[in-house]
Design a protein around this motif. Structure first.
Motif, PDB file in Angstrom:
ATOM      1  N   VAL A  47       0.815  -1.210   0.000  1.00 42.34           N
ATOM      2  CA  VAL A  47       0.000   0.000   0.000  1.00 42.34           C
ATOM      3  C   VAL A  47       0.848   1.259   0.000  1.00 42.34           C
ATOM      4  CG1 VAL A  47      -1.779   1.296   1.220  1.00 42.34           C
ATOM      5  CG2 VAL A  47      -1.869  -1.207   1.188  1.00 42.34           C
ATOM      6  N   ILE A  48       1.787   1.353   0.940  1.00 45.92           N
ATOM      7  CA  ILE A  48       2.567   2.573   1.118  1.00 45.92           C
ATOM      8  C   ILE A  48       3.784   2.525   0.204  1.00 45.92           C
ATOM      9  CG2 ILE A  48       3.798   4.022   2.787  1.00 45.92           C
ATOM     10  CD1 ILE A  48       2.125   2.652   4.975  1.00 45.92           C
ATOM     11  N   PRO A  49       4.032   3.568  -0.588  1.00 42.11           N
ATOM     12  CA  PRO A  49       5.185   3.552  -1.504  1.00 42.11           C
ATOM     13  C   PRO A  49       6.509   3.579  -0.754  1.00 42.11           C
ATOM     14  CG  PRO A  49       4.172   5.727  -1.462  1.00 42.11           C
ATOM     15  CD  PRO A  49       3.263   4.818  -0.684  1.00 42.11           C
ATOM     16  N   GLY A  50       7.509   2.946  -1.386  1.00 39.15           N
ATOM     17  CA  GLY A  50       8.840   2.917  -0.797  1.00 39.15           C
ATOM     18  C   GLY A  50       8.905   1.978   0.392  1.00 39.15           C
ATOM     19  N   PHE A  51      10.015   2.024   1.113  1.00 36.56           N
ATOM     20  CA  PHE A  51      10.149   1.252   2.349  1.00 36.56           C
ATOM     21  C   PHE A  51      10.679   2.202   3.406  1.00 36.56           C
ATOM     22  CE2 PHE A  51      11.794  -1.696   5.460  1.00 36.56           C
ATOM     23  CZ  PHE A  51      10.843  -2.695   5.441  1.00 36.56           C
ATOM     24  N   GLY A  52       9.783   2.646   4.301  1.00 33.92           N
ATOM     25  CA  GLY A  52      10.168   3.654   5.272  1.00 33.92           C
ATOM     26  C   GLY A  52       9.725   3.347   6.668  1.00 33.92           C
ATOM     27  N   VAL A  53       9.034   4.301   7.271  1.00 40.04           N
ATOM     28  CA  VAL A  53       8.692   4.238   8.689  1.00 40.04           C
ATOM     29  C   VAL A  53       7.839   3.017   9.007  1.00 40.04           C
ATOM     30  CG1 VAL A  53       7.514   5.423  10.573  1.00 40.04           C
ATOM     31  CG2 VAL A  53       8.876   6.737   8.939  1.00 40.04           C
ATOM     32  N   ALA A  54       6.794   2.765   8.207  1.00 38.03           N
ATOM     33  CA  ALA A  54       5.888   1.642   8.496  1.00 38.03           C
ATOM     34  C   ALA A  54       6.616   0.308   8.458  1.00 38.03           C
ATOM     35  CB  ALA A  54       4.728   1.640   7.501  1.00 38.03           C
ATOM     36  N   GLY A  55       7.486   0.134   7.474  1.00 38.10           N
ATOM     37  CA  GLY A  55       8.225  -1.125   7.375  1.00 38.10           C
ATOM     38  C   GLY A  55       9.170  -1.343   8.539  1.00 38.10           C
ATOM     39  N   ILE A  56       9.894  -0.271   8.918  1.00 34.28           N
ATOM     40  CA  ILE A  56      10.830  -0.380  10.047  1.00 34.28           C
ATOM     41  C   ILE A  56      10.075  -0.635  11.349  1.00 34.28           C
ATOM     42  CG2 ILE A  56      12.513   0.904  11.426  1.00 34.28           C
ATOM     43  CD1 ILE A  56      13.308   2.346   8.808  1.00 34.28           C
ATOM     44  N   LEU A  57       8.974   0.106  11.558  1.00 38.50           N
ATOM     45  CA  LEU A  57       8.160  -0.124  12.754  1.00 38.50           C
ATOM     46  C   LEU A  57       7.588  -1.538  12.766  1.00 38.50           C
ATOM     47  CD1 LEU A  57       6.176   3.225  13.209  1.00 38.50           C
ATOM     48  CD2 LEU A  57       7.990   2.313  14.671  1.00 38.50           C
ATOM     49  N   GLY A  58       7.201  -2.037  11.606  1.00 37.76           N
ATOM     50  CA  GLY A  58       6.668  -3.392  11.520  1.00 37.76           C
ATOM     51  C   GLY A  58       7.677  -4.438  11.950  1.00 37.76           C
ATOM     52  N   ILE A  59       8.909  -4.289  11.483  1.00 39.30           N
ATOM     53  CA  ILE A  59       9.967  -5.238  11.871  1.00 39.30           C
ATOM     54  C   ILE A  59      10.234  -5.156  13.369  1.00 39.30           C
ATOM     55  CG2 ILE A  59      12.422  -5.772  11.604  1.00 39.30           C
ATOM     56  CD1 ILE A  59      12.174  -4.865   8.687  1.00 39.30           C
ATOM     57  N   ILE A  60      10.287  -3.939  13.903  1.00 42.77           N
ATOM     58  CA  ILE A  60      10.529  -3.760  15.343  1.00 42.77           C
ATOM     59  C   ILE A  60       9.411  -4.398  16.157  1.00 42.77           C
ATOM     60  CG2 ILE A  60      10.659  -2.059  17.203  1.00 42.77           C
ATOM     61  CD1 ILE A  60      12.072  -0.190  15.210  1.00 42.77           C
ATOM     62  N   CYS A  61       8.155  -4.155  15.760  1.00 43.65           N
ATOM     63  CA  CYS A  61       7.010  -4.732  16.484  1.00 43.65           C
ATOM     64  C   CYS A  61       7.025  -6.254  16.413  1.00 43.65           C
ATOM     65  CB  CYS A  61       5.699  -4.196  15.917  1.00 43.65           C
ATOM     66  SG  CYS A  61       5.381  -2.466  16.291  1.00 43.65           S
ATOM     67  N   LEU A  62       7.337  -6.791  15.235  1.00 41.35           N
ATOM     68  CA  LEU A  62       7.367  -8.245  15.074  1.00 41.35           C
ATOM     69  C   LEU A  62       8.436  -8.874  15.966  1.00 41.35           C
ATOM     70  CD1 LEU A  62       6.953 -10.154  11.765  1.00 41.35           C
ATOM     71  CD2 LEU A  62       8.869 -10.734  13.248  1.00 41.35           C
ATOM     72  N   VAL A  63       9.648  -8.307  15.927  1.00 41.24           N
ATOM     73  CA  VAL A  63      10.747  -8.850  16.740  1.00 41.24           C
ATOM     74  C   VAL A  63      10.431  -8.733  18.229  1.00 41.24           C
ATOM     75  CG1 VAL A  63      13.167  -8.534  17.379  1.00 41.24           C
ATOM     76  CG2 VAL A  63      12.500  -8.456  14.978  1.00 41.24           C
ATOM     77  N   CYS A  64       9.940  -7.559  18.654  1.00 43.24           N
ATOM     78  CA  CYS A  64       9.643  -7.349  20.075  1.00 43.24           C
ATOM     79  C   CYS A  64       8.503  -8.252  20.539  1.00 43.24           C
ATOM     80  CB  CYS A  64       9.293  -5.885  20.332  1.00 43.24           C
ATOM     81  SG  CYS A  64      10.698  -4.754  20.189  1.00 43.24           S
ATOM     82  N   GLY A  65       7.469  -8.414  19.707  1.00 43.09           N
ATOM     83  CA  GLY A  65       6.356  -9.285  20.080  1.00 43.09           C
ATOM     84  C   GLY A  65       6.809 -10.714  20.322  1.00 43.09           C
ATOM     85  N   LEU A  66       7.692 -11.216  19.460  1.00 41.52           N
ATOM     86  CA  LEU A  66       8.204 -12.579  19.622  1.00 41.52           C
ATOM     87  C   LEU A  66       9.127 -12.682  20.844  1.00 41.52           C
ATOM     88  CD1 LEU A  66       9.027 -13.372  15.877  1.00 41.52           C
ATOM     89  CD2 LEU A  66       7.221 -14.438  17.237  1.00 41.52           C
ATOM     90  N   ALA A  67      10.028 -11.707  21.002  1.00 44.55           N
ATOM     91  CA  ALA A  67      11.013 -11.770  22.094  1.00 44.55           C
ATOM     92  C   ALA A  67      10.368 -11.568  23.459  1.00 44.55           C
ATOM     93  CB  ALA A  67      12.108 -10.731  21.866  1.00 44.55           C
ATOM     94  N   PHE A  68       9.489 -10.562  23.582  1.00 45.12           N
ATOM     95  CA  PHE A  68       8.859 -10.285  24.869  1.00 45.12           C
ATOM     96  C   PHE A  68       8.002 -11.452  25.340  1.00 45.12           C
ATOM     97  CE2 PHE A  68       8.851  -5.395  24.085  1.00 45.12           C
ATOM     98  CZ  PHE A  68      10.214  -5.381  24.312  1.00 45.12           C
ATOM     99  N   SER A  69       7.396 -12.172  24.416  1.00 44.80           N
ATOM    100  CA  SER A  69       6.491 -13.259  24.791  1.00 44.80           C
ATOM    101  C   SER A  69       7.227 -14.431  25.436  1.00 44.80           C
ATOM    102  CB  SER A  69       5.716 -13.752  23.570  1.00 44.80           C
ATOM    103  OG  SER A  69       6.583 -14.315  22.608  1.00 44.80           O
ATOM    104  N   MET A  70       8.538 -14.508  25.262  1.00 47.35           N
ATOM    105  CA  MET A  70       9.311 -15.607  25.847  1.00 47.35           C
ATOM    106  C   MET A  70       9.883 -15.266  27.212  1.00 47.35           C
ATOM    107  SD  MET A  70      11.327 -17.341  22.625  1.00 47.35           S
ATOM    108  CE  MET A  70      12.017 -15.841  21.952  1.00 47.35           C
ATOM    109  N   VAL A  71       9.618 -14.035  27.688  1.00 47.80           N
ATOM    110  CA  VAL A  71      10.225 -13.566  28.935  1.00 47.80           C
ATOM    111  C   VAL A  71       9.134 -13.089  29.885  1.00 47.80           C
ATOM    112  CG1 VAL A  71      11.870 -11.963  29.954  1.00 47.80           C
ATOM    113  CG2 VAL A  71      12.251 -12.829  27.650  1.00 47.80           C
ATOM    114  N   ALA A  72       9.224 -13.478  31.146  1.00 46.56           N
ATOM    115  CA  ALA A  72       8.276 -13.007  32.151  1.00 46.56           C
ATOM    116  C   ALA A  72       8.472 -11.509  32.362  1.00 46.56           C
ATOM    117  CB  ALA A  72       8.489 -13.741  33.466  1.00 46.56           C
ATOM    118  N   ASN A  73       7.389 -10.744  32.316  1.00 47.16           N
ATOM    119  CA  ASN A  73       7.485  -9.306  32.491  1.00 47.16           C
ATOM    120  C   ASN A  73       6.148  -8.738  32.926  1.00 47.16           C
ATOM    121  OD1 ASN A  73       5.953  -8.176  29.932  1.00 47.16           O
ATOM    122  ND2 ASN A  73       7.245  -9.849  29.201  1.00 47.16           N
TER     123      ASN A  73
END
Length: 452
Positions: free
Chosen positions: A301-327
């Protein structure tokens, strides 16, 4: 004759009297619920304790018997186990069969009575990282507080419990100055921490005055074994690889196919056991889903690869990592030291591995006969006789304007009417002028209008 009848009546009366006395004063069979705590103290041990105490309370057991052999583990799960034991109305007895170190000592102190086999030990509860290095004072202070509070709750000497963590606690008759306290079975009995040395759980029950026990042993179910298998870090890494690979291959094939099913199943197997174990929370799963959505929007949808793509990768990585740790949301102090770093390392390593596999084998895998059987690969080409609409020659070479971003598909307006269109240039921004090059399958194929 009368004497014989009278004798029989007397004997019958005496037998009935003895039977009644025995029924009144006999000790009834006591219900014992027994389970083991072995290996590392972690999510599996916590699940076992939760289920065991629920079962024991449900059957109204007279006593819960824990056989323990552990060198410790995660403090947060040990604290949860400790709290569950303290909150239970049932009498709890622990039999330390060899080791109750670190987190195991904390759990043992939460029980009403402690028995130890000869040669066993209890103590050495300083908080350390995964390499065995003693952690800073804030971690030790928290553990000292847990030890003192637990010992006080069960009427034990809090100073002895604190000495399991703090080498500076002065106990000249028990340990040298500057040393962490670890007690042998005989030493623990001598200072009153343990009740006695026992050769087995049977001897323990006799020492408790239980002569006619009915013992129910806790059973580990198939679901428990499956959950234990799935939360293994190696398995979690493979599931992450399948999630990333499935999403990639789904984007490379038309329609919804086998690759998307693999990604969804892998994500379910990754998050479900962690959610059941109390590690993954709703917001962490939502963070992962948000990451996927942002990446899809960036790609289509969004042209280029910018803020949305970078935020998406960060959210994906954090969602997976945080779920394996008690917090507690972003408070990770309750988790085992180093776990957050390790979980991020596992997620990133799995994603890098998935990327390498995709780069090396991606194109060749898409062309394999086995893969083509699982996804829709065939196209209905016009040269093979397929058609879904007749070309509208009146629209050919007509000019218009893009009403949405075409990347490559979207909407265009020609003479006040909107049409589905596909950009042959790959991308056309909103408002750019276009012209129709061909019309096929209800879609207009357009190009940017070149300005002179």
């Amino acid at each position: 004759m009368h004497k014989k009848k009278r004798g029989k009546r007397i004997r019958l009366f005496l037998a009935l009297a003895v039977s009644w006395i025995l029924s009144v004063f006999a000790v009834p069979a006591q219900e014992i619920y027994q389970f083991d705590i072995e290996g590392d103290i972690g999510p599996n041990a916590w699940r076992t304790v939760k289920n065991a105490f629920s079962n024991a309370e449900g059957m109204r057991a007279d006593l819960v018997l824990i056989e323990m052999n552990t060198f410790g583990g995660m403090v947060n799960f040990a604290d949860s186990i400790r709290s569950r034991i303290l909150d239970s109305p049932l009498k709890t007895v622990v039999f330390i069969n060899h080791n109750a170190a670190s987190a195991g000592a904390l759990i043992a102190l939460a029980c009403d009575r402690i028995y130890m086999s000869k040669g066993s030990s209890i103590g050495a509860a300083s908080v350390v990282d995964q390499s065995g290095q003693v952690l800073p004072e804030k971690h030790q202070s928290y553990m000292r507080g847990l030890m003192r509070a637990t010992a006080e709750a069960k009427g034990r000497d809090p100073k002895v419990a604190e000495a399991f963590v703090d080498p500076d606690v002065d106990l000249p008759a028990i340990k040298p100055a500057g040393k962490i306290l670890t007690l042998t079975s005989s030493e623990a009995v001598n200072i009153g921490l343990a009740e006695a040395e026992s050769a087995s759980t049977a001897d323990l029950l006799k020492a408790e005055g239980i002569s006619n026990p009915t013992i129910t042993t806790h059973r580990i179910t198939a679901i428990d074994r499956i959950i234990s298998f799935l939360i293994n870090p190696a398995v979690s890494g493979i599931l992450i690889l399948l999630i990333i690979g499935g999403i990639y291959f789904e984007m490379q094939t038309p329609g919804i196919g086998f690759a998307l099913v693999v990604a969804i199943v892998a994500a379910t197997l990754f998050f479900a056991p962690l959610y059941i174990q109390g590690l993954a929370d709703n917001w962490e799963i939502a963070l992962f889903v948000a990451g996927i959505v942002l990446i899809v929007l960036e790609l289509f949808v969004i042209p280029g690869f910018g803020v949305a793509g970078i935020l998406g990768i960060i959210c994906l990585v954090c969602g997976l990592a945080f779920s394996m740790v008690a917090n507690d949301y972003f408070n990770f102090s309750i988790s085992e030291p180093g776990m957050l770093f390790n979980s991020f390392l596992l997620v990133i390593a799995s994603m890098v591995t998935a990327t390498v596999v995709i780069v090396i084998f991606g194109k060749s895998l898409l062309k394999t006969r086995a893969f083509k059987r699982l996804v829709l690969q065939d196209e209905q080409r016009s040269e093979e006789g397929y058609t879904s609409s007749r070309p509208n020659s009146e629209l050919l070479n007509r000019e218009g304007v893009a009403k949405t971003v075409l990347r490559p598909s979207g909407k265009v307006e020609i003479d006040g009417k909107w049409f589905d269109a596909i950009a042959l240039d790959g991308f056309v921004d909103i408002g750019e002028a276009i012209y129709v090059e061909k019309h096929e399958n209800y879609n207009l194929f357009v190009r940017k209008k070149r300005t002179p």
